[in-house]
Scaffold this motif. Sequence first.
Motif, PDB file in Angstrom:
ATOM      1  N   ARG A   1       0.841  -1.199   0.000  1.00  8.91           N
ATOM      2  CA  ARG A   1       0.000   0.000   0.000  1.00  8.91           C
ATOM      3  C   ARG A   1       0.878   1.252   0.000  1.00  8.91           C
ATOM      4  O   ARG A   1       1.940   1.293   0.649  1.00  8.91           O
ATOM      5  N   THR A   2       0.413   2.252  -0.691  1.00 12.86           N
ATOM      6  CA  THR A   2       1.016   3.594  -0.633  1.00 12.86           C
ATOM      7  C   THR A   2      -0.113   4.592  -0.484  1.00 12.86           C
ATOM      8  O   THR A   2      -1.198   4.413  -1.034  1.00 12.86           O
TER       9      THR A   2
ATOM     10  N   GLU B   1       3.221   7.405   3.112  1.00  7.46           N
ATOM     11  CA  GLU B   1       3.389   6.142   3.820  1.00  7.46           C
ATOM     12  C   GLU B   1       3.439   4.994   2.825  1.00  7.46           C
ATOM     13  O   GLU B   1       2.677   4.954   1.849  1.00  7.46           O
TER      14      GLU B   1
ATOM     15  N   SER C   1       3.510   0.725   3.068  1.00  7.61           N
ATOM     16  CA  SER C   1       3.380  -0.416   3.971  1.00  7.61           C
ATOM     17  C   SER C   1       3.261  -1.694   3.163  1.00  7.61           C
ATOM     18  O   SER C   1       2.702  -1.702   2.059  1.00  7.61           O
TER      19      SER C   1
ATOM     20  N   GLU D   1       2.019  -5.588   4.090  1.00  4.22           N
ATOM     21  CA  GLU D   1       1.424  -6.392   5.147  1.00  4.22           C
ATOM     22  C   GLU D   1       1.063  -7.768   4.623  1.00  4.22           C
ATOM     23  O   GLU D   1       0.821  -7.958   3.422  1.00  4.22           O
TER      24      GLU D   1
ATOM     25  N   ALA E   1      10.447   3.627  10.546  1.00  5.78           N
ATOM     26  CA  ALA E   1      10.022   2.279  10.179  1.00  5.78           C
ATOM     27  C   ALA E   1       9.503   1.584  11.432  1.00  5.78           C
ATOM     28  O   ALA E   1      10.124   1.650  12.492  1.00  5.78           O
TER      29      ALA E   1
ATOM     30  N   GLU F   1       4.208  -3.890  12.895  1.00  7.62           N
ATOM     31  CA  GLU F   1       2.921  -4.012  13.567  1.00  7.62           C
ATOM     32  C   GLU F   1       2.355  -5.407  13.334  1.00  7.62           C
ATOM     33  O   GLU F   1       2.622  -6.029  12.301  1.00  7.62           O
TER      34      GLU F   1
ATOM     35  N   THR G   1       3.085  -6.470   9.516  1.00  6.10           N
ATOM     36  CA  THR G   1       3.044  -5.248   8.706  1.00  6.10           C
ATOM     37  C   THR G   1       4.282  -4.413   9.000  1.00  6.10           C
ATOM     38  O   THR G   1       4.602  -4.165  10.163  1.00  6.10           O
TER      39      THR G   1
ATOM     40  N   ARG H   1       5.594  -0.672   8.303  1.00  4.67           N
ATOM     41  CA  ARG H   1       5.059   0.615   7.868  1.00  4.67           C
ATOM     42  C   ARG H   1       6.184   1.651   7.850  1.00  4.67           C
ATOM     43  O   ARG H   1       6.837   1.880   8.877  1.00  4.67           O
TER      44      ARG H   1
ATOM     45  N   ARG I   1       7.029   5.599   7.177  1.00  5.27           N
ATOM     46  CA  ARG I   1       6.405   6.920   7.064  1.00  5.27           C
ATOM     47  C   ARG I   1       7.479   7.960   6.730  1.00  5.27           C
ATOM     48  O   ARG I   1       8.478   8.091   7.442  1.00  5.27           O
TER      49      ARG I   1
END
Length: 470
Positions: free
Chosen positions: A377-378, A387, A389, A391, A438, A441, A450, A452, A454
Motif C-alpha cells: 500500500r502507498t 506512507e 506499507s 502487510e 520504520a 505491527e 506489517t 510501515r 512513514r
Amino acid sequence: MTRPSLRRTFGLWLALSLAALIPLAAAMIYVLVLTPALDSLDRSLTDTAVALSQIVEDHGGQISLPISEQTAKALSADLIDQTVFAVADPAGHVLGGSAELAAQAPATLAAGQWLFFDGSMQGRPMRVAAFGYRCAQDGRVCPVLVAETMGKRTAALRAAVLAAAVGALALALPLALLALLAVNRVLRPLQRASDAIGRLSVRQLRPIDAGSMPGEVAGFVQSLNALLARLRDAAGAQRAFVADAAHQLRTPWAIVRVEASELLASEHPAALQPALERLHLAAERGSRLAQQLLSLARTEGAALEARPMPQRVDLRRLAADSANQWLAPALQAGQDLGFDLEPAAVDGYPVLLDELIGNLIHNAIEHAGRGAKVTVRTRTLEERGAELSVEDDGPGVPADERESLWRRFHRGRGAAGSGSGLGLAIVADIARLHGATAAIETTAAGSGFTVRIRFSTPDRPAPPESAVAP
C-alpha cells in the motif's frame, strides 16, 4: 565523580578576580570622594583663621585683638557644627576666643605655616586649623586657631562610604554580567562543536565546519576532521571489500542457480531430486545474499559520503513497477500478492527506495507462508507526508522479537524460509537515510505482519506527473 567544567572554572576565576578588584575599586572611590571633601572643609577653617589674623593689631609691641561680640558671633556662625576660635600673643597669652583651644596650639609654629589636626574640647572631637601669623614688627608669631565639631566631616564620611558602595555595586553588576556573557561567548564555539560531534554516527561521519571556530578550537576540530576522514576511508575500504566480494560472488552463484535449474528440469535419477532441490535452494539463497550485501554496501556508502540532491519520487509508480518482478515468486510460493496504491510523492533516491520495496516484498513472500495474502500500500498522509506499507496475514512475530528484527543477520524464532536476516536491516538503513520512520505491527491476536514506513515531505505543491521520478 563530578567532571571538571570550563564554565565553572572560568566563572570561579572571574569571581575571584572581581572579589579582589571590587573592594579595591570601592576603596579608591572612597578615598577619591572623601579626600576632596575633607580638604574643602579644612579650607573653610582657613578662611576664618585668615579673617581673625587681619584683626590682630600691634601697638608698639602691645599685641591686641580688637573684636566685637557681634564679629565673634559672625565668625563662629555655622548651621551644622559649632565653631570655636582662639588667638594668642607670641607669649601664649589668650587675646580672644577659647582658652581651652589656645592651649592646644603647637609649640612651634612658623610664620605663614598651616597645621591641621584633630583635637577635642569638653570631651567633644574637633577639627583644628592652626595658622602662624607674623603679628609683631620684630617677626614674632601669633598662633591663630579655628576649630569646629565633626558634623560635616561625619556627613562627608557617610557620603563617601555610600558613594563607594554604590560605585562598587554599579561596577560589579555590569562586570559580572559581561563576564557571564564573555564566558558564554567563549564557550559557544565549543558547544557548537560538541553538538556537531553529538550528531555524528557510524553512518554520518561528515567533517565538522571549522570556518567559524576561533583559532584555539579550530585546531581541535581540524584534528577531529582528520580522524573522521581516516574513519571514512577505513569504512569505505571495508564497504568496497564487501561490495567487491558480493559482486564477484554474484556470477558464480548465478551459474550455480542456472545449472541447478537445468538439472532439475532435465531427466535425472529420482534419488538426486532432493539433493538438486537443496542445491537450487542454496543457489537462490546465495544469490539473494550477494544482492543484499551489495545493497547494504550501497546504502552505507550513501549515508557516509556526499550524495546528490534527492529527487521527487512517486512511491506508487515504484511499487507498481515492482509487480512484474515479484508476482512470479509470489505465485510460486502459493501467495496472493496485491497492490492498493494511491499517489505518494517523497524526496529520495529511486534506486534505494526500489531496493527498500523489494526487500519488504521479499521478506513477506519468504516468511508469510503458503496461502498468505500480501498487500503493498502507498498513500499520502494528512499531516504532510507519505506512507508505504507491506502487510501479510501470515503467522506474525512475537512482540518481544519485533525490535531485534531490525538487526543485521537476525531472524525470528521459527522463521520460515531461508532468508539471511539482512532484509529488514537494509530497510531500516534506507528509511533512516531518507529521514523516515520504520515500524513493525501485528494484529491484537499476534498474527499478521506489517512493516510501515512513514516519510516526512516538505510543504510544497506536488509536481506534475512528468516531474516525478519513478
